[in-house]
Design an enzyme around this catalytic site. Structure first.
Site, PDB file in Angstrom:
ATOM      1  CG  ASP A  75      -0.211   0.104   2.557  1.00  0.00           C
ATOM      2  OD1 ASP A  75       0.777  -0.632   2.728  1.00  0.00           O
ATOM      3  OD2 ASP A  75      -0.624   0.912   3.412  1.00  0.00           O
ATOM      4  CD  GLU A 169       4.162   0.860   6.942  1.00  0.00           C
ATOM      5  OE1 GLU A 169       5.065   1.141   7.735  1.00  0.00           O
ATOM      6  OE2 GLU A 169       3.673   1.721   6.179  1.00  0.00           O
TER       7      GLU A 169
END
Ligand code: ZN
Length: 409
Positions: A75, A169
């Site tokens: 991400d 994350e």
């Protein structure tokens, strides 16, 4: 590696703190499927993605070799535009100003000393209106390149490598959902840092503090001597906090801070969100206590107002968990030195997935990727430094042959 990187950054994978889904956004699954295909193509035939977007794969080593993890997050940050990334490679960067084609974005080496030091490198940027996504697709591309390289050269030494590409994350969720048992490694390395040689085994310890102020609500026309506006009280709390110290902009190195991130509310009720950070747990508790005391003192001067304080645990400095496994950092040090780089041991003024994973029992220090200016439209990476990161991974594999781990006990 750079071809892989350019492919991955074009897939929009910004995570979302508010979606509530897992993974938080579908783009992360799109990239995950690409990575599964590419891992299988490289020979990691057990590559698969679960429904939450975790991609796991194995590059088997000799029988009875240790199992070592390599991690990067798919991400990108929700803090800057991240859809429609169009990477640009500036070959043999001349050390001057890089004016990007969109958004008036300028990378000025006068204000960016690290960029100034990369003259002669091939520098990758976005097009000016989005982040690049080197955080952390540089790490993803480097791990992919390193394991593909090792898979094609079975004569090179390696342990059993477990590859993990993880979602969410940036919103602090992925590491909590990470299935340690299924991953099955004794330790791991995230590739999520910046400058060549960086090896990070310290992060902030972190809390979030939520202050809820309840005022006294009454029709403003009949409010004389009765109304207590919660928003006004909240403003006074923020104004009473230290401004010349203990803030993100007045601290550096090992100093911690209190940072008000968000204020919202109405006259009857206002909520202040703050994050509190320090490398030292005792100092962290002092900062939390200061924040609480400041709020209590202000509310005490507003008769009728009421305060709720909610202190939420976020993550801990990973150092105390890594100290028990010195061989994990030592192997990375040898790999970095073998690549001819200085080992740079800077504490991270933030957290990584490794903060949470180390605490949960998977010792996970952080390695460099070659990317910089994360979470902004000025984000950039050096292709040469990315290559060095991939090479360090290959050398790290050599450091974790079964002989090494036996010697390390
Ligand atoms: Zn990152």
């Amino acid at each position: 590696m750079i071809e892989r990187f350019q492919r991955y950054v074009r897939v929009g994978t910004q995570s979302s703190a508010t979606s509530g889904a897992s993974p938080s956004t579908p783009g992360q699954l799109v990239l995950g499927r690409i990575l599964v295909d590419e891992l299988r193509e490289a020979g990691l035939s057990d590559a698969e993605m679960d429904e939450q977007g975790f991609v796991f794969a194995t590059l088997p080593g000799p029988a009875d070799s240790p199992v070592i993890g390599l991690l990067a997050h798919v991400d990108t940050s929700p803090d800057a535009p991240g859809e429609g990334v169009e990477p640009l490679v500036h070959r043999s960067y001349n050390g001057g100003v890089l004016a990007l084609p969109r958004g008036g974005t300028v990378l000025d080496p006068a204000a960016m000393p690290v960029l100034a030091s990369k003259a002669g490198h091939d520098v990758v940027t976005g097009s000016g209106d989005t982040l690049l996504g080197a955080d952390d697709k540089a790490g993803v591309a480097e791990i992919m390149a390193a394991v593909a390289y090792l898979a094609a050269r079975p004569e090179l030494p390696r342990p059993t490598l477990r590859v993990g590409f993880t979602p969410d994350e940036e919103i602090g969720q992925g590491a909590f959902r990470f299935d340690l048992e299924r991953f099955g490694a004794r330790c791991a390395y995230t590739l999520d840092g910046s400058q060549p040689g960086e090896l990070q085994d310290e992060t902030f310890s972190a809390r979030q503090v939520v202050l809820t102020v309840h005022g006294v609500d009454i029709h403003p026309g009949w409010a004389t001597d009765k109304m207590v506006n919660a928003l006004t009280v909240a403003g006074r709390i923020i104004a009473a906090l230290p401004a010349d110290r203990l803030t993100p902009d007045t601290t550096s190195g090992r100093e911690g801070f209190i940072h008000v991130t968000d204020v919202a509310g109405t006259a009857p009720r206002a909520v202040i969100h703050a994050i509190v950070r320090d490398f030292d747990e005792a100092l962290l508790e002092e900062h939390v206590a200061l924040l609480r005391r400041t709020a209590e003192d202000v509310v005490a001067t507003s008769p009728g107002a009421r305060l709720e304080v909610d202190v939420r645990y976020q993550y801990s400095n990973m150092r105390r968990y890594l100290e028990r496994f010195p061989e994990v950092v030592a192997a990375a040090e040898r790999a970095i030195e073998a690549e001819g780089l200085p080992v740079v041991r800077t504490p991270i003024r933030g957290g990584t997935d490794g903060s949470i994973l180390s605490e949960r029992g998977l010792p996970t220090p952080n390695l460099f990727t070659g990317g910089h200016e994360y979470h902004s439209v000025r984000e950039w990476a050096s292709v040469q430094d990315m290559g060095a990161a991939a090479a360090v991974v290959v050398r790290l594999a050599g450091e974790w042959t079964s002989a090494t781990s036996t010697a390390a006990g």
